[in-house]
Structures are given as structure tokens and as C-alpha cells.
Design a protein around this motif. Structure first.
Motif, PDB file in Angstrom:
ATOM      1  N   ALA A  20      51.433  50.749  45.356  1.00 29.85           N
ATOM      2  CA  ALA A  20      52.112  50.237  46.304  1.00 29.85           C
ATOM      3  C   ALA A  20      53.161  49.103  45.784  1.00 29.85           C
ATOM      4  O   ALA A  20      52.611  48.251  45.057  1.00 29.85           O
ATOM      5  N   VAL A  21      54.402  49.100  46.179  1.00 31.97           N
ATOM      6  CA  VAL A  21      55.286  47.899  45.589  1.00 31.97           C
ATOM      7  C   VAL A  21      55.585  47.195  46.973  1.00 31.97           C
ATOM      8  O   VAL A  21      56.151  46.074  46.935  1.00 31.97           O
ATOM      9  N   TYR A  22      55.433  47.927  48.118  1.00 30.61           N
ATOM     10  CA  TYR A  22      55.976  47.056  49.272  1.00 30.61           C
ATOM     11  C   TYR A  22      55.240  47.420  50.521  1.00 30.61           C
ATOM     12  O   TYR A  22      54.935  48.661  50.686  1.00 30.61           O
ATOM     13  N   ASN A  23      54.798  46.387  51.489  1.00 32.87           N
ATOM     14  CA  ASN A  23      54.031  46.769  52.640  1.00 32.87           C
ATOM     15  C   ASN A  23      54.942  46.553  53.653  1.00 32.87           C
ATOM     16  O   ASN A  23      55.376  45.349  54.166  1.00 32.87           O
ATOM     17  N   ARG A  24      55.250  47.491  54.549  1.00 35.87           N
ATOM     18  CA  ARG A  24      55.992  47.431  55.672  1.00 35.87           C
ATOM     19  C   ARG A  24      55.203  46.941  56.747  1.00 35.87           C
ATOM     20  O   ARG A  24      54.508  47.740  57.610  1.00 35.87           O
ATOM     21  N   ARG A  25      54.861  45.500  56.823  1.00 32.56           N
ATOM     22  CA  ARG A  25      53.934  44.847  57.707  1.00 32.56           C
ATOM     23  C   ARG A  25      54.138  45.212  59.287  1.00 32.56           C
ATOM     24  O   ARG A  25      53.223  45.317  59.981  1.00 32.56           O
ATOM     25  N   TYR A  26      55.492  45.532  59.696  1.00 27.86           N
ATOM     26  CA  TYR A  26      55.719  45.873  60.945  1.00 27.86           C
ATOM     27  C   TYR A  26      55.464  47.191  61.525  1.00 27.86           C
ATOM     28  O   TYR A  26      55.445  47.594  62.769  1.00 27.86           O
ATOM     29  N   CYS A  27      55.059  48.111  60.725  1.00 30.91           N
ATOM     30  CA  CYS A  27      54.348  49.294  61.027  1.00 30.91           C
ATOM     31  C   CYS A  27      53.300  49.673  60.026  1.00 30.91           C
ATOM     32  O   CYS A  27      52.675  50.802  60.256  1.00 30.91           O
ATOM     33  N   GLY A  28      52.572  48.818  59.292  1.00 29.95           N
ATOM     34  CA  GLY A  28      51.562  48.921  58.601  1.00 29.95           C
ATOM     35  C   GLY A  28      51.522  50.136  57.546  1.00 29.95           C
ATOM     36  O   GLY A  28      50.438  50.900  57.382  1.00 29.95           O
ATOM     37  N   GLN A  29      52.744  50.155  56.920  1.00 32.17           N
ATOM     38  CA  GLN A  29      52.730  51.151  55.843  1.00 32.17           C
ATOM     39  C   GLN A  29      53.088  50.645  54.419  1.00 32.17           C
ATOM     40  O   GLN A  29      54.078  49.834  54.417  1.00 32.17           O
ATOM     41  N   ARG A  30      52.031  51.114  53.544  1.00 33.32           N
ATOM     42  CA  ARG A  30      52.517  50.557  52.084  1.00 33.32           C
ATOM     43  C   ARG A  30      53.136  51.736  51.283  1.00 33.32           C
ATOM     44  O   ARG A  30      52.548  53.155  51.400  1.00 33.32           O
ATOM     45  N   LEU A  31      54.211  51.415  50.733  1.00 30.94           N
ATOM     46  CA  LEU A  31      54.952  52.327  49.650  1.00 30.94           C
ATOM     47  C   LEU A  31      54.842  52.107  48.422  1.00 30.94           C
ATOM     48  O   LEU A  31      55.058  50.917  47.894  1.00 30.94           O
ATOM     49  N   CYS A  32      54.783  53.264  47.629  1.00 30.41           N
ATOM     50  CA  CYS A  32      55.012  53.073  46.244  1.00 30.41           C
ATOM     51  C   CYS A  32      56.578  53.068  45.903  1.00 30.41           C
ATOM     52  O   CYS A  32      57.313  53.519  46.756  1.00 30.41           O
ATOM     53  N   ARG A  33      57.040  53.035  44.711  1.00 30.76           N
ATOM     54  CA  ARG A  33      58.254  52.875  44.339  1.00 30.76           C
ATOM     55  C   ARG A  33      59.159  53.962  44.657  1.00 30.76           C
ATOM     56  O   ARG A  33      60.186  53.899  45.365  1.00 30.76           O
ATOM     57  N   ASP A  34      58.846  55.205  44.523  1.00 30.98           N
ATOM     58  CA  ASP A  34      59.550  56.451  44.872  1.00 30.98           C
ATOM     59  C   ASP A  34      59.635  56.693  46.329  1.00 30.98           C
ATOM     60  O   ASP A  34      61.054  56.951  46.891  1.00 30.98           O
ATOM     61  N   LEU A  35      58.695  56.342  47.050  1.00 31.55           N
ATOM     62  CA  LEU A  35      58.573  56.559  48.343  1.00 31.55           C
ATOM     63  C   LEU A  35      59.286  55.494  49.095  1.00 31.55           C
ATOM     64  O   LEU A  35      59.892  55.595  50.197  1.00 31.55           O
ATOM     65  N   PHE A  36      59.331  53.920  48.641  1.00 32.59           N
ATOM     66  CA  PHE A  36      60.190  53.179  49.035  1.00 32.59           C
ATOM     67  C   PHE A  36      61.833  53.418  48.902  1.00 32.59           C
ATOM     68  O   PHE A  36      62.491  53.256  49.943  1.00 32.59           O
ATOM     69  N   PHE A  37      62.028  54.011  47.792  1.00 23.92           N
ATOM     70  CA  PHE A  37      63.434  54.362  47.608  1.00 23.92           C
ATOM     71  C   PHE A  37      63.728  55.393  48.819  1.00 23.92           C
ATOM     72  O   PHE A  37      64.682  55.390  49.360  1.00 23.92           O
ATOM     73  N   ALA A  38      62.877  56.494  48.761  1.00 22.23           N
ATOM     74  CA  ALA A  38      63.332  57.568  49.911  1.00 22.23           C
ATOM     75  C   ALA A  38      63.321  57.252  51.224  1.00 22.23           C
ATOM     76  O   ALA A  38      64.199  57.352  51.886  1.00 22.23           O
ATOM     77  N   TYR A  39      62.347  56.106  51.708  1.00 27.78           N
ATOM     78  CA  TYR A  39      62.766  55.271  52.844  1.00 27.78           C
ATOM     79  C   TYR A  39      63.844  54.839  53.153  1.00 27.78           C
ATOM     80  O   TYR A  39      64.427  54.980  54.194  1.00 27.78           O
ATOM     81  N   ILE A  40      64.291  53.889  52.225  1.00 21.02           N
ATOM     82  CA  ILE A  40      65.355  53.128  52.250  1.00 21.02           C
ATOM     83  C   ILE A  40      66.838  54.093  52.312  1.00 21.02           C
ATOM     84  O   ILE A  40      67.677  53.979  53.282  1.00 21.02           O
ATOM     85  N   GLU A  41      66.533  54.969  51.656  1.00 18.90           N
ATOM     86  CA  GLU A  41      67.878  56.115  51.569  1.00 18.90           C
ATOM     87  C   GLU A  41      67.736  56.905  52.959  1.00 18.90           C
ATOM     88  O   GLU A  41      69.110  56.912  53.353  1.00 18.90           O
TER      89      GLU A  41
END
Lengths: 65, 298
Positions: free
Chosen positions: B11-32
Motif C-alpha cells: 500500500a502507498v496510501y491509506n484513505r483514513r476517512y473510509c478505511g481503505q489502503r491502496l497500492c500505487r496502481d489502484l491509487f492512480f485508478a481511484y484518483i482518475e
């Protein structure tokens, strides 16, 4: 154990085994909401535990204005 | 090692406001996906529209330009950089802006305070009138962006305002009791200016920064030497303290504001007139830009 940390200055700190980045930031008075952290060159979450010899870079991401 | 909640990778990031940790690729996908959804649901752009992008070379506007360049809407993007003339700071941002535009194959339009107004910001802050740098910068940057947008025949200008900027603006206006300004925040362009759109409005500042860093976009992370608006900095720190203890509070502020906005529609507004000197819309006899320009030495 010792870890290297780079904020606006570089320093070496003594921390207890198993200390997380989050706990170290809190000890240094840094709000995790305002920074990104890179451990040994890779961005990571603040839950990561630190290991001897780790290099932590704290990147200020919240700006003024 | 903290793992991505969806694929188990690092995981590269923890979206603490919804309790979700994301890896690099899925973080990109989420932001986009988040930006695509904002563009679609808020009908921010028309297909093929000619859009200006205010580009400072900082993380927010650089991430915005990159993200807009990836939308398959056939947008004609025109990055505009304002060179305020801040020695030791602006050149780094302009360098990053040029590098990004070059990567994306876009032409950067640069507009400078010195060329358009005759003075750099560094010179303005030394005048005895005593305004803070942010006062000159905010007013003139808005004016020059508007002028450049009209000259280029653009229909609107996108800015890199993120969730933190918006939550701060809501709280600043609310705590000052400035309901008219609070109302105007949600109705951009209603003073007759070229409409402004904020596609990153629902993306936290930290996520924008991490996106720019992970994408390795050429950005300048330096802080403006004139960023000393004590009231805004106080609100910023207050909100970050609240967010630390109550993840998601910035979203709550923005959502609450959007729910409130329709109920403010009947709030009496100051009538918009034309500036006596330049003809731009303003609620006052002289617009702020002309008022400040009048105060500058020849």
C-alpha cells in the motif's frame, strides 16, 4: 535502534523497535495530514513499522497561501 | 508491510476517512475515476471545449493539467502560467510548468506582472501602501488569467483548488460572517468573469500531492515566500487538527456547504456594476485591480 529522518533537516534518531512512522511523526509534532512519507525511497502509508537503518523522508505537502 | 485492501500489493496510501489502503496502481485508478466522475456529474466540461488551465508548476495545478490531458473528451487545453515576479520562487515553478507542458505536448502561455502591469510582485510589496503580497497577487493574478483567457478565446478556466482549499474557504467566510462571499464561492463566474471550474475540488490536498509524486510529474513543492495570510494558515492548521482526529471532516464541511448553498439563493447580493476605469464587473465604483493599480507609483 537508529533511523535516519529527513524533514527540513537531516537527523538520526533513536527509536524503539516496532515504532511506526505514524508514532514517530506524532513524537516530532508533525501532523500526518500535512505530509507524505517515503521509506527507503518509496512512498508508503504511515502505519509502516520502522526497522534499523531505515531512511525516512517527510515531504511537506500542505502549503500556505 | 501495509497491504492494499483490494489486491494485497504494497500500500502507498491509506484513505483514513473510509478505511481503505491502496497500492500505487489502484491509487492512480481511484484518483482518475474521482476526477472523471466529478467532470461528468457536475458537467464541468463540454466535449471538445477550449479550456484554460491555470498552471503554477505546483503539485495541484500540475496534477490537474495531467489529469485533464488524460480525459477522453477531446478538450483543447491551454495552460496559462502567471509570472508574478517573485525572485527565488517563481522561476522554479515556471521551469516545472514548462517541463510538464513539454511532456504533454502543450503550449504554455506565460503572462507576467511586469509586462502587463509594469511591476513585479516583489516591487509591489515594497510600496508604502502596505498591502500584503497575497492581496496584490490574488487580485492581479485573477485579472491576468481572465484577460489571457479572453484573448485566447477560452470558455472557462480550470484551477487546481483541492478539497483543503475549498474547506478552508468555506470556514474562512463562515467564521468571518461573510455570507455573500460564502455564496459566491459556490457560484463561480457570477461576477461576469470567465467561469472558473475546480475538478479537484473533492480530492484532498495530500492525495493530489501523492498522485503528483507517484506520477513523477515535474513539480515545485516550494512554498511561496509571501504565503503569510495568518487567518488562512490558522484555519488550515485548525482543519488539519480536526481531520487528524476525525478523518473525513473536510468532506463533511464541503458537503454541508453544498447542501446549504440552495438555501442561500435568496440572500441579498450587492448589485454588480462596471468599474469606472476599466469596465470590468465589480460591486464597487472601481474594481480592486484598478484601485490597487491607482495606488502604485508610475
Amino acid at each position: 535502534m537508529k533511523v535516519a529522518i529527513e524533514t527540513d533537516k537531516e537527523q538520526e534518531l533513536e527509536v524503539e523497535d516496532g515504532t511506526t512512522i505514524e508514532a514517530l511523526l506524532a513524537r516530532l509534532g508533525i501532523n500526518r495530514e500535512t505530509v507524505a512519507v517515503s521509506l527507503n525511497g518509496a512512498l508508503c502509508t504511515e502505519e509502516e513499522p520502522l526497522r534499523p537503518g531505515d531512511r525516512l523522508r517527510v515531504i511537506k505537502v500542505v502549503t500556505g497561501g | 508491510m501495509a497491504e492494499c485492501d483490494r489486491c494485497g500489493a504494497r500500500a502507498v496510501y491509506n484513505r483514513r476517512y473510509c478505511g481503505q489502503r491502496l497500492c500505487r496502481d489502484l491509487f492512480f485508478a481511484y484518483i482518475e475515476a474521482r476526477v472523471r466522475r466529478a467532470v461528468k456529474t457536475q458537467k464541468i466540461f463540454e466535449r471538445g471545449e477550449k479550456v484554460g488551465v491555470a498552471l503554477s508548476g505546483g503539485k495541484d495545478s500540475s496534477a490537474l493539467l495531467y489529469l485533464l490531458s488524460q480525459l477522453s473528451m477531446g478538450l483543447e487545453l491551454h495552460p496559462i502560467a502567471i509570472d508574478e515576479g517573485i525572485a527565488g520562487y517563481r522561476p522554479h515553478g515556471l521551469e516545472a510548468a514548462r517541463a510538464l507542458c513539454s511532456q504533454l505536448g502543450l503550449e504554455l502561455h506565460t503572462v507576467s506582472f511586469r509586462e502587463r502591469l509594469g511591476h513585479t510582485l516583489d516591487e509591489m510589496v515594497k510600496w508604502e501602501r502596505g498591502y500584503a503580497g497575497c492581496t496584490y497577487c490574488g487580485v492581479f493574478r485573477r485579472r491576468l488569467l481572465n484577460d489571457a483567457g479572453r484573448e485566447l478565446g477560452l470558455s472557462k478556466i480550470a484551477t487546481g483548488h483541492n478539497l483543503d482549499d475549498e474547506a478552508q474557504a468555506v470556514m474562512m467566510n463562515y467564521t468571518r460572517g461573510d455570507i455573500e462571499r460564502l455564496l459566491r464561492l459556490g457560484t463561480p463566474g457570477d461576477l461576469g468573469l470567465l467561469p472558473r471550474v475546480k475538478p479537484l475540488q473533492e480530492v484532498p490536498e495530500k492525495e493530489v500531492a501523492i498522485y503528483a509524486l507517484l506520477r513523477e510529474l515535474p513539480v515545485s513543492l516550494e512554498e511561496c515566500p509571501y504565503a503569510r495570510d495568518a487567518f488562512r494558515l490558522g484555519i488550515r492548521d485548525f482543519l488539519n487538527g480536526l481531520e487528524l482526529a476525525n478523518p473525513g471532516i473536510k468532506y463533511s464541511i464541503l458537503r454541508g456547504y453544498k447542501r446549504l448553498l440552495p438555501h442561500l439563493a435568496t440572500y441579498p447580493r450587492t448589485a454588480v456594476k462596471r468599474c469606472g476605469a476599466c469596465g470590468e464587473p465589480t460591486p464597487n465604483p472601481l474594481c480592486k485591480a484598478c484601485e490597487l493599480l491607482g495606488a502604485l507609483p508610475e
